[in-house]
Scaffold this motif. Structure first.
Motif, PDB file in Angstrom:
ATOM      1  N   GLY A  72       8.658 -48.789  22.583  1.00 53.61           N
ATOM      2  CA  GLY A  72       7.998 -49.718  23.124  1.00 53.61           C
ATOM      3  C   GLY A  72       6.870 -49.798  22.499  1.00 53.61           C
ATOM      4  O   GLY A  72       6.852 -49.580  20.924  1.00 53.61           O
ATOM      5  N   PHE A  73       5.209 -49.462  23.316  1.00 48.94           N
ATOM      6  CA  PHE A  73       4.716 -49.273  22.106  1.00 48.94           C
ATOM      7  C   PHE A  73       4.168 -47.518  21.877  1.00 48.94           C
ATOM      8  O   PHE A  73       4.278 -47.435  20.870  1.00 48.94           O
ATOM      9  CB  PHE A  73       2.650 -48.794  23.474  1.00 48.94           C
ATOM     10  CG  PHE A  73       2.051 -48.282  23.523  1.00 48.94           C
ATOM     11  CD1 PHE A  73       1.376 -48.479  21.917  1.00 48.94           C
ATOM     12  CD2 PHE A  73       1.518 -47.097  23.824  1.00 48.94           C
ATOM     13  CE1 PHE A  73       0.463 -48.171  21.309  1.00 48.94           C
ATOM     14  CE2 PHE A  73       0.369 -46.148  23.410  1.00 48.94           C
ATOM     15  CZ  PHE A  73       0.144 -46.608  22.681  1.00 48.94           C
TER      16      PHE A  73
ATOM     17  N   ALA B 296      18.262 -45.657  21.484  1.00 45.31           N
ATOM     18  CA  ALA B 296      18.805 -46.250  22.297  1.00 45.31           C
ATOM     19  C   ALA B 296      17.429 -47.083  23.225  1.00 45.31           C
ATOM     20  O   ALA B 296      16.262 -46.702  23.507  1.00 45.31           O
ATOM     21  CB  ALA B 296      18.723 -45.091  23.816  1.00 45.31           C
ATOM     22  N   GLY B 297      17.928 -48.732  23.251  1.00 45.12           N
ATOM     23  CA  GLY B 297      16.736 -49.308  24.081  1.00 45.12           C
ATOM     24  C   GLY B 297      17.591 -50.137  24.938  1.00 45.12           C
ATOM     25  O   GLY B 297      18.949 -49.291  26.116  1.00 45.12           O
TER      26      GLY B 297
ATOM     27  N   ASN C 193       8.620 -44.713  33.332  1.00 43.51           N
ATOM     28  CA  ASN C 193       8.577 -43.571  34.133  1.00 43.51           C
ATOM     29  C   ASN C 193       9.804 -43.204  34.862  1.00 43.51           C
ATOM     30  O   ASN C 193       9.868 -42.396  35.069  1.00 43.51           O
ATOM     31  CB  ASN C 193       7.347 -43.191  34.671  1.00 43.51           C
ATOM     32  CG  ASN C 193       5.835 -43.034  34.484  1.00 43.51           C
ATOM     33  OD1 ASN C 193       5.884 -43.218  32.720  1.00 43.51           O
ATOM     34  ND2 ASN C 193       4.781 -43.402  34.743  1.00 43.51           N
TER      35      ASN C 193
ATOM     36  N   HIS D 159      13.102 -41.116  32.847  1.00 45.36           N
ATOM     37  CA  HIS D 159      12.345 -40.449  32.392  1.00 45.36           C
ATOM     38  C   HIS D 159      13.586 -38.174  33.227  1.00 45.36           C
ATOM     39  O   HIS D 159      13.612 -38.557  32.571  1.00 45.36           O
ATOM     40  CB  HIS D 159      10.202 -39.862  32.881  1.00 45.36           C
ATOM     41  CG  HIS D 159       9.495 -40.603  31.515  1.00 45.36           C
ATOM     42  ND1 HIS D 159       8.892 -39.921  31.564  1.00 45.36           N
ATOM     43  CD2 HIS D 159      10.108 -41.442  31.005  1.00 45.36           C
ATOM     44  CE1 HIS D 159       7.924 -40.627  31.168  1.00 45.36           C
ATOM     45  NE2 HIS D 159       9.002 -41.974  30.519  1.00 45.36           N
TER      46      HIS D 159
ATOM     47  N   ASP E 187       7.721 -38.181  26.968  1.00 41.82           N
ATOM     48  CA  ASP E 187       6.163 -38.448  27.670  1.00 41.82           C
ATOM     49  C   ASP E 187       6.075 -38.734  28.383  1.00 41.82           C
ATOM     50  O   ASP E 187       6.880 -37.582  29.444  1.00 41.82           O
ATOM     51  CB  ASP E 187       6.430 -40.174  26.712  1.00 41.82           C
ATOM     52  CG  ASP E 187       5.264 -39.945  25.670  1.00 41.82           C
ATOM     53  OD1 ASP E 187       3.843 -39.297  26.809  1.00 41.82           O
ATOM     54  OD2 ASP E 187       4.836 -40.883  24.683  1.00 41.82           O
TER      55      ASP E 187
ATOM     56  N   PRO F 279       4.088 -38.978  32.394  1.00 44.36           N
ATOM     57  CA  PRO F 279       4.132 -37.815  32.971  1.00 44.36           C
ATOM     58  C   PRO F 279       6.071 -37.503  33.341  1.00 44.36           C
ATOM     59  O   PRO F 279       6.738 -38.137  33.221  1.00 44.36           O
ATOM     60  CB  PRO F 279       4.393 -38.287  34.796  1.00 44.36           C
ATOM     61  CG  PRO F 279       4.364 -40.278  34.679  1.00 44.36           C
ATOM     62  CD  PRO F 279       4.044 -40.647  33.051  1.00 44.36           C
TER      63      PRO F 279
ATOM     64  N   THR G 136       4.537 -34.579  25.920  1.00 40.50           N
ATOM     65  CA  THR G 136       3.740 -34.852  24.803  1.00 40.50           C
ATOM     66  C   THR G 136       2.263 -35.322  25.408  1.00 40.50           C
ATOM     67  O   THR G 136       1.628 -36.565  26.014  1.00 40.50           O
ATOM     68  CB  THR G 136       3.746 -36.300  24.159  1.00 40.50           C
ATOM     69  OG1 THR G 136       4.113 -37.592  25.362  1.00 40.50           O
ATOM     70  CG2 THR G 136       5.185 -36.076  22.960  1.00 40.50           C
TER      71      THR G 136
ATOM     72  N   ASP H 236      -0.217 -41.720  35.162  1.00 40.29           N
ATOM     73  CA  ASP H 236      -0.501 -42.229  33.828  1.00 40.29           C
ATOM     74  C   ASP H 236      -1.764 -41.940  32.731  1.00 40.29           C
ATOM     75  O   ASP H 236      -1.434 -41.107  31.531  1.00 40.29           O
ATOM     76  CB  ASP H 236      -0.865 -44.391  33.883  1.00 40.29           C
ATOM     77  CG  ASP H 236      -0.480 -44.759  31.897  1.00 40.29           C
ATOM     78  OD1 ASP H 236       0.356 -44.436  31.912  1.00 40.29           O
ATOM     79  OD2 ASP H 236      -0.998 -45.772  31.848  1.00 40.29           O
TER      80      ASP H 236
HETATM   81  N1  LIG Z   1       1.058 -39.662  25.178  1.00 46.56           N
HETATM   82  C1  LIG Z   1       0.981 -41.152  25.849  1.00 46.56           C
HETATM   83  O1  LIG Z   1      -0.598 -41.016  25.376  1.00 46.56           O
HETATM   84  C2  LIG Z   1       1.169 -42.064  26.124  1.00 46.56           C
HETATM   85  C3  LIG Z   1       1.028 -43.155  25.725  1.00 46.56           C
HETATM   86  C4  LIG Z   1       1.289 -44.420  25.965  1.00 46.56           C
HETATM   87  C5  LIG Z   1       3.080 -43.965  27.093  1.00 46.56           C
HETATM   88  N2  LIG Z   1       3.154 -42.854  27.104  1.00 46.56           N
HETATM   89  C6  LIG Z   1       3.863 -43.048  27.937  1.00 46.56           C
HETATM   90  O2  LIG Z   1       5.287 -43.640  28.110  1.00 46.56           O
HETATM   91  C7  LIG Z   1       6.416 -44.013  28.211  1.00 46.56           C
HETATM   92  C8  LIG Z   1       6.529 -45.693  27.188  1.00 46.56           C
HETATM   93  O3  LIG Z   1       5.133 -45.846  27.561  1.00 46.56           O
HETATM   94  P1  LIG Z   1       4.899 -47.279  26.851  1.00 46.56           P
HETATM   95  O4  LIG Z   1       3.261 -47.882  26.634  1.00 46.56           O
HETATM   96  O5  LIG Z   1       5.469 -47.336  25.365  1.00 46.56           O
HETATM   97  O6  LIG Z   1       5.735 -48.500  27.498  1.00 46.56           O
HETATM   98  P2  LIG Z   1       7.050 -49.914  27.067  1.00 46.56           P
HETATM   99  O7  LIG Z   1       6.783 -50.445  28.092  1.00 46.56           O
HETATM  100  O8  LIG Z   1       5.732 -50.202  26.085  1.00 46.56           O
HETATM  101  O9  LIG Z   1       8.357 -49.306  25.992  1.00 46.56           O
HETATM  102  C9  LIG Z   1       8.956 -48.560  27.001  1.00 46.56           C
HETATM  103  C10 LIG Z   1      10.134 -48.938  26.067  1.00 46.56           C
HETATM  104  O10 LIG Z   1      11.539 -48.287  27.059  1.00 46.56           O
HETATM  105  C11 LIG Z   1      12.990 -49.584  26.654  1.00 46.56           C
HETATM  106  N3  LIG Z   1      13.472 -49.597  28.322  1.00 46.56           N
HETATM  107  C12 LIG Z   1      13.739 -50.137  29.376  1.00 46.56           C
HETATM  108  N4  LIG Z   1      14.591 -49.052  29.838  1.00 46.56           N
HETATM  109  C13 LIG Z   1      15.675 -48.723  28.288  1.00 46.56           C
HETATM  110  C14 LIG Z   1      16.053 -48.339  28.792  1.00 46.56           C
HETATM  111  N5  LIG Z   1      17.313 -47.744  30.362  1.00 46.56           N
HETATM  112  N6  LIG Z   1      16.937 -47.713  27.465  1.00 46.56           N
HETATM  113  C15 LIG Z   1      15.705 -47.260  26.952  1.00 46.56           C
HETATM  114  N7  LIG Z   1      15.150 -48.007  26.916  1.00 46.56           N
HETATM  115  C16 LIG Z   1      15.069 -48.212  27.763  1.00 46.56           C
HETATM  116  C17 LIG Z   1      11.982 -50.988  27.071  1.00 46.56           C
HETATM  117  O11 LIG Z   1      12.614 -52.139  26.306  1.00 46.56           O
HETATM  118  C18 LIG Z   1      10.767 -50.300  26.342  1.00 46.56           C
HETATM  119  O12 LIG Z   1      10.525 -50.879  25.127  1.00 46.56           O
HETATM  120  C19 LIG Z   1       6.030 -44.073  29.580  1.00 46.56           C
HETATM  121  O13 LIG Z   1       6.243 -42.591  30.504  1.00 46.56           O
HETATM  122  C20 LIG Z   1       4.232 -43.476  29.399  1.00 46.56           C
HETATM  123  O14 LIG Z   1       3.748 -43.189  30.540  1.00 46.56           O
HETATM  124  C21 LIG Z   1       2.648 -41.827  26.706  1.00 46.56           C
END
Ligand SMILES: NC(=O)c1ccc[n+]([C@@H]2O[C@H](COP(=O)([O-])OP(=O)(O)OC[C@H]3O[C@@H](n4cnc5c(N)ncnc54)[C@H](O)[C@@H]3O)[C@@H](O)[C@H]2O)c1
Length: 387
Positions: A12-13, A34-35, A75, A78, A95, A97, A122, A181
Motif C-alpha cells: 500500500g503506502f 503478495a496482495g 497491523n 503482522h 514494519d 508495530p 523498521t 502507529d
Molecule cells: N515505518 C514507517 O514509518 C511506516 C510508515 C507507514 C506505515 N507503516 C506500517 O506499515 C504497515 C502498512 O501501513 P500502510 O500505511 O502502508 O497501510 P496501507 O493501508 O497503505 O497498505 C496496506 C496494504 O496491505 C494490503 N493488504 C491487506 N491485507 C492483506 C493481505 N492479507 N495480504 C497482503 N496484503 C494485504 C492492502 O491491500 C494495502 O495495499 C502498517 O503496519 C504501518 O504501521 C510504517
C-alpha cells in the motif's frame, strides 16, 4: 556477489518504499509481492517490477526464491505473517508495530530466536545521519548524563471526520491508534538515541474525533480522498491524541505527545534530550539540522554534511553537504544494515552496531504502548513497563 531474493506482503503506502530501498542495494532480487487478492497481487507485482504476484501471503512464503520477507500489511496481520515466515526460517523485516499485543510480539521474539534468522522492525528514523550523530554524541558523553527527554510526534492526516484508516478499527490496527502507529516510533527513537530504557509511564489518552465516516471500499494510508458519499458514520474508540509522562532506567524523566489531528503537522517527530552540558534536538520535518543548546555560548545548528559529522556515523550520510537527506534515505540506511547482517550471517561474521531495531526492540515498543494504555485505563497512574 551473493544475490538475495525478497518478497513483500502488503504493497500500500509503505510497502513500495521497502522495494525502493532493497533495489538501491543492487544485490537483491524483487521476487514476489503478495496482495489481499490474486488480482491485487498480480497488479502490484507488475507495478513494482517483481517477478511474481501472489493472492495470499502463504503462496509467497512457499516460494523457495524468497529468502527475506518484508511485511507491510495492516497491523493485525503482522503476527500471523511473521510467525509463518519464521516457521519457514525466512529472514523477516516487519514494519512497525511488531504485533498488536505485547503477548504476540513476545512470542515472535522467541520464534525468531528459534529460527536463527535476521529479524528486524523498521523504526526507520534511526537511519537518519543526524539521528546517528545525536546518538553518537550522547553515548560519548557530549551533553553529560541525560536528565530530560521530550518531544512529540504530530500529524494532521486524520483531522477531518471524513478521514479514515484501518488504524482506527481496533480489529485491524490494535487497541491503540496514534500511540501504536507513531508513539511507538518516538519511544524507540528516544531509547535508541539516549541508550536508556523506558521503565514507567503515565498516559492520558483522548479520542478527539469520536465519529467518523468510514468508506465502504478500502482506502490506503494518506489517501486524501474523502467525503460522506459511500461512507457510514461509525463510532471511534481508539486514541487520536495522547500525552505521556515517562521515567527512564537511569532516573531521567521525559514527556511526549502524539496526535494525528494537529493541523499543519505533517510528519512532525521531534526529540530533544537535555543533559547538564548541552541539549540536542532533532526534528524530522527539518531533518538536515541538529540543534545544540548551550548555557554559556550561543546555541548552534549543525547542518548535515558528511565532513562535519563524526567519522563513526558518516556512512549514514548518503549525500554531500547542501544535498538534503530525506525520509527514504534513512529508510534505506536501516534496510542496508539489515541486509549486511543477512550477508554476514551467511559467512559466520557479524556487522558492528547495525542501526536497525531488532525484534526485542519491537517487542519493547509494544510493551511500552500497552503500559500506556493500561495506565490511562486506570485513570492515569504510573505503570511499569513489563518486558
Ligand atoms: N515505518 C514507517 O514509518 C511506516 C510508515 C507507514 C506505515 N507503516 C506500517 O506499515 C504497515 C502498512 O501501513 P500502510 O500505511 O502502508 O497501510 P496501507 O493501508 O497503505 O497498505 C496496506 C496494504 O496491505 C494490503 N493488504 C491487506 N491485507 C492483506 C493481505 N492479507 N495480504 C497482503 N496484503 C494485504 C492492502 O491491500 C494495502 O495495499 C502498517 O503496519 C504501518 O504501521 C510504517
Amino acid at each position: 556477489m551473493t544475490r538475495i531474493g525478497m518478497g513483500l506482503v502488503g504493497a500500500g503506502f509503505v510497502g513500495p518504499h521497502h522495494v525502493d530501498a532493497v533495489r538501491r542495494l543492487g544485490f537483491v532480487d524483487i521476487v514476489a509481492v503478495a496482495g489481499s487478492t490474486e488480482e491485487s497481487g498480480r497488479r502490484k507485482a507488475e507495478a513494482l517490477g517483481a517477478r511474481r504476484g501472489y493472492g495470499s501471503y502463504e503462496g509467497l512464503l512457499d516460494d523457495p526464491e524468497v529468502q527475506v520477507v518484508h511485511i507491510a500489511t495492516p497491523n493485525y496481520l503482522h503476527y500471523q505473517v511473521t510467525s509463518a515466515a519464521l516457521a519457514r526460517r525466512k529472514h523477516v523485516v516487519s514494519d512497525k508495530p511488531l504485533a498488536t499485543t505485547a503477548a504476540e510480539s513476545g512470542k515472535l521474539v522467541e520464534e525468531a530466536n528459534r529460527a536463527g534468522v535476521v529479524a528486524a522492525v523498521t523504526f526507520n528514523y534511526r537511519g537518519n545521519p543526524l539521528v546517528q550523530q545525536m546518538r553518537h554524541a550522547i553515548l560519548r558523553g557530549d551533553i553529560g548524563a541525560p536528565h530530560f527527554l521530550t518531544g512529540y510526534y504530530l500529524q494532521d492526516w486524520l483531522i477531518k471526520d471524513t478521514d479514515y484508516s484501518w488504524r482506527l478499527d481496533p480489529d485491524k490496527g490494535g487497541a491503540s491508534s496514534a500511540l501504536g502507529d507513531i508513539g511507538s516510533h518516538w519511544c524507540d527513537l528516544a531509547q535508541y538515541v539516549s541508550g536508556l530504557r523506558i521503565t514507567h509511564v503515565l498516559g492520558d489518552i483522548t479520542t478527539v474525533i469520536k465519529k467518523r465516516y468510514k468508506p465502504r471500499g478500502s482506502r490506503e494510508a494518506f489517501d486524501a480522498t474523502n467525503g460522506h458519499e459511500g461512507a457510514d458514520l461509525v463510532d471511534i474508540s481508539v486514541d487520536d491524541l495522547a500525552s505521556v509522562l515517562v521515567r527512564f532506567d537511569s532516573g531521567a524523566k521525559g514527556t511526549f505527545s502524539v496526535a494525528q489531528v494537529c493541523a499543519g503537522h505533517k510528519n512532525d517527530l521531534t526529540l530533544e534530550i537535555c543533559g547538564r552540558a548541552a541539549s540536542l534536538s532533532w526534528r524530522q520535518e527539518h531533518q538536515n539540522e541538529l540543534w545544540r543548546g548551550l548555557r554559556d555560548k550561543a546555541n548552534e545548528v549543525l547542518v548535515k554534511d558528511p565532513s562535519l559529522i563524526d567519522p563513526e556515523v558518516r556512512r549514514y550520510a548518503r549525500l554531500p553537504g547542501g544535498h538534503q537527506e530525506a525520509w527514504a534515505d534513512a529508510f534505506f540506511n536501516v534496510i542496508r544494515d539489515v541486509y549486511a547482517s543477512i550477508l554476514a550471517r551467511s559467512t559466520g561474521s557479524a556487522v558492528s552496531s547495525p542501526a536497525f531495531a531488532t525484534f526485542e526492540d519491537g517487542h519493547r515498543a509494544c510493551c511500552i504502548v500497552e503500559a500506556i494504555l493500561n495506565s490511562a485505563a486506570r485513570g492515569g497512574v504510573w505503570t511499569e513497563v513489563l518486558c
